[in-house]
Design a protein around this motif. Structure first.
Motif, PDB file in Angstrom:
ATOM      1  N   SER A 185      -7.758  -7.109  10.028  1.00  0.00           N
ATOM      2  CA  SER A 185      -7.954  -5.665  10.003  1.00  0.00           C
ATOM      3  C   SER A 185      -8.896  -5.225  11.124  1.00  0.00           C
ATOM      4  CB  SER A 185      -8.522  -5.255   8.639  1.00  0.00           C
ATOM      5  OG  SER A 185      -8.703  -3.846   8.570  1.00  0.00           O
ATOM      6  N   GLU A 213      -0.942  -4.444   4.695  1.00  0.00           N
ATOM      7  CA  GLU A 213      -0.013  -4.806   3.620  1.00  0.00           C
ATOM      8  C   GLU A 213       0.151  -6.320   3.656  1.00  0.00           C
ATOM      9  OE1 GLU A 213       4.682  -4.466   3.113  1.00  0.00           O
ATOM     10  OE2 GLU A 213       3.692  -2.498   3.054  1.00  0.00           O
ATOM     11  N   ALA A 214      -0.456  -6.993   2.701  1.00  0.00           N
ATOM     12  CA  ALA A 214      -0.472  -8.458   2.703  1.00  0.00           C
ATOM     13  C   ALA A 214       0.642  -9.013   1.839  1.00  0.00           C
ATOM     14  CB  ALA A 214      -1.817  -8.975   2.200  1.00  0.00           C
ATOM     15  N   ASP A 259      -6.836  -6.280   0.295  1.00  0.00           N
ATOM     16  CA  ASP A 259      -5.611  -5.484   0.400  1.00  0.00           C
ATOM     17  C   ASP A 259      -5.766  -4.151  -0.336  1.00  0.00           C
ATOM     18  OD1 ASP A 259      -2.557  -5.763   1.152  1.00  0.00           O
ATOM     19  OD2 ASP A 259      -2.612  -4.960  -0.876  1.00  0.00           O
ATOM     20  N   CYS A 270      -7.612 -12.158  -1.209  1.00  0.00           N
ATOM     21  CA  CYS A 270      -6.681 -11.376  -0.390  1.00  0.00           C
ATOM     22  C   CYS A 270      -6.335 -10.060  -1.087  1.00  0.00           C
ATOM     23  CB  CYS A 270      -5.412 -12.182  -0.129  1.00  0.00           C
ATOM     24  SG  CYS A 270      -5.624 -13.597   0.965  1.00  0.00           S
ATOM     25  N   LEU A 297      -8.373 -11.621   5.768  1.00  0.00           N
ATOM     26  CA  LEU A 297      -7.683 -10.356   5.983  1.00  0.00           C
ATOM     27  C   LEU A 297      -8.585  -9.354   6.695  1.00  0.00           C
ATOM     28  CD1 LEU A 297      -5.524  -9.730   2.789  1.00  0.00           C
ATOM     29  CD2 LEU A 297      -4.786 -10.351   5.076  1.00  0.00           C
ATOM     30  N   GLN A 317       0.837  -1.176   0.000  1.00  0.00           N
ATOM     31  CA  GLN A 317       0.000   0.000   0.000  1.00  0.00           C
ATOM     32  C   GLN A 317       0.884   1.242   0.000  1.00  0.00           C
ATOM     33  OE1 GLN A 317      -3.191  -0.255  -0.164  1.00  0.00           O
ATOM     34  NE2 GLN A 317      -3.482  -2.412   0.307  1.00  0.00           N
TER      35      GLN A 317
END
Length: 408
Positions: A296, A70-71, A63, A59, A292, A30
């Motif tokens: 988060s 930040e995956a 993201d 994902c 995810l 990101q």
């Protein structure tokens, strides 16, 4: 539409190329934000798998929508590379460079042991496992989904003339929890619909080659044919179907796959050899997206708690006991219902409840995401990502669902 679907089902190949270029790993970074960015490792099976390609797309979708996450996607060489996965996780934990993990465990006891002293939040994806740091899990209720597939297979076999359809299974290793759940589901579905479960299980390593060998044994053991062959996944079902082609004793055999991959759905729609094939479709895109989301939400609650309550231990404990909202839908619609019926619920009962208890609960970060079986302290929240039973009748809807995920 056909051209777009064909491009979609080749996604696994594209993932393989990206992985090779990135040295076995790739990252969706990101842009810098004022908010603290959390680095999350998503450790799955192999990027060459179509199924895990869909998880990756989910994902990526989360993201892109969340500037605080930040995956980084990590994988191993195959679906049975348990030691390789364990070593990768150990190295990551030792480096301390990740703030959270999403893990599809190949060897659950081994992963649980490695995570026994970890304090970062972990979400179990695909199937639950128990460790003190696990804040939630997301996957498919294998028993419920497989039972629906077993019932459909019996109905299809009866429509082809069988009075009491008999069923054998091509499975995974006997200690594989997904194998056990699917086996139990197939059995209950077949028997409930009036079929006969022969309790003959042919173990494999889940690859096409092992599926071919298993089907050769079935044809030898049942020279007059068997009405249903239930399989652990789509790969095994396709290899079994292909191996039986030309054997008249198996010309009406119904094959059950599990996953609902786009490639097999495309063949169910177009290839007449696949007209007697069923696949129990999972929703791997939703699994990746909501896994995810769980991470988060966990950090959002932690941040809100810090801002509102400072270092107050009492307030912090209160926050830790609050249950978050269930994970939202990726596209604003109810997922996993290609035929408008099944969505992970069966007979009006809530499905997909994890029965594992968390070990070392005192080390677990505050629970995040999904529904829990009870309010007990040791319960790990589980989100059921849903399922649908796919035949030629409703396969086009499944292909559209996949296409929308991969091109949206």
């Amino acid at each position: 539409m056909r051209g777009r679907v064909s491009a979609a089902v080749c996604f696994a190949c594209a993932v393989s190329i990206l992985t090779a270029q990135a040295g076995g790993r790739f990252c969706f970074a990101q842009e810098a934000q004022e908010e603290k960015i959390r680095r999350v490792a998503v450790l799955t099976y192999s990027f060459s798998s179509e199924y895990w390609g869909y998880v990756t797309q989910g994902c990526m979708a989360w993201d892109r929508s969340d500037p605080t996450i930040e995956a980084e996607m990590e994988s191993v060489s195959s679906s049975i590379a348990a030691q390789e996965q364990a070593e990768k996780l150990e190295a990551d934990l030792e480096s301390g460079r990740f703030d959270g993990y999403v893990i599809a465990a190949i060897d659950k006891p081994l992963i649980e042991e490695i995570l026994s002293g970890a304090s970062v939040p972990v979400v179990a994806i695909d199937s639950p496992f128990a460790a003190g740091c696990v804040i939630g899990s997301i996957g498919t209720d294998n028993v419920t989904a497989a039972a629906a597939g077993g019932k459909k297979a019996v109905d299809m076999a009866k429509s082809r003339g069988a009075e009491k359809p008999e069923c054998v299974m091509i499975g995974s290793l006997e200690d594989d929890p997904n194998h056990i759940g699917r086996m139990d589901g197939f059995r209950s579905g077949v028997e409930e619909a009036g079929g006969i479960w022969l309790d003959r299980i042919y173990p494999t390593d889940k690859t096409a080659a092992s599926g071919t060998e298993a089907m050769k044994k079935i044809m030898k053991d049942y020279p007059d044919g068997v009405e249903i062959v239930a399989c652990y996944n789509d790969v095994l079902a396709e290899s079994a179907l292909d191996s039986s082609w030309g054997n008249d004793a198996f010309s009406d055999t119904v094959f059950i796959g599990f996953d609902g991959n786009g490639s097999v759905c495309d063949r169910i729609m177009k290839d007449d050899r696949y007209e007697n094939m069923i696949t129990v479709a999972q929703n791997p895109y939703e699994m990746g997206f909501h896994a995810l989301e769980m991470i988060s939400q966990y950090y959002a609650r932690m941040g809100a708690g810090d801002a509102a309550d400072g270092d107050s231990a009492a307030a912090g404990e209160k926050k830790g006991n609050e249950a978050p909202a269930a994970a939202g839908k990726a596209d604003g619609k109810e997922s996993g219902k290609a035929d408008g019926k099944e969505g992970g619920k069966a007979d009006g009962k809530e499905s997909g409840k994890a029965d594992e208890k968390a070990a070392g609960a005192d080390n677990r970060p505050d629970a995040a995401g999904g529904d829990t079986e009870s309010s007990g302290k040791n319960e790990i929240p589980f989100v059921d990502s849903g399922y649908s039973v796919i035949t030629r009748v409703n396969v086009q809807e499944r292909l559209i669902q996949i296409e929308n995920h991969l091109t949206g």
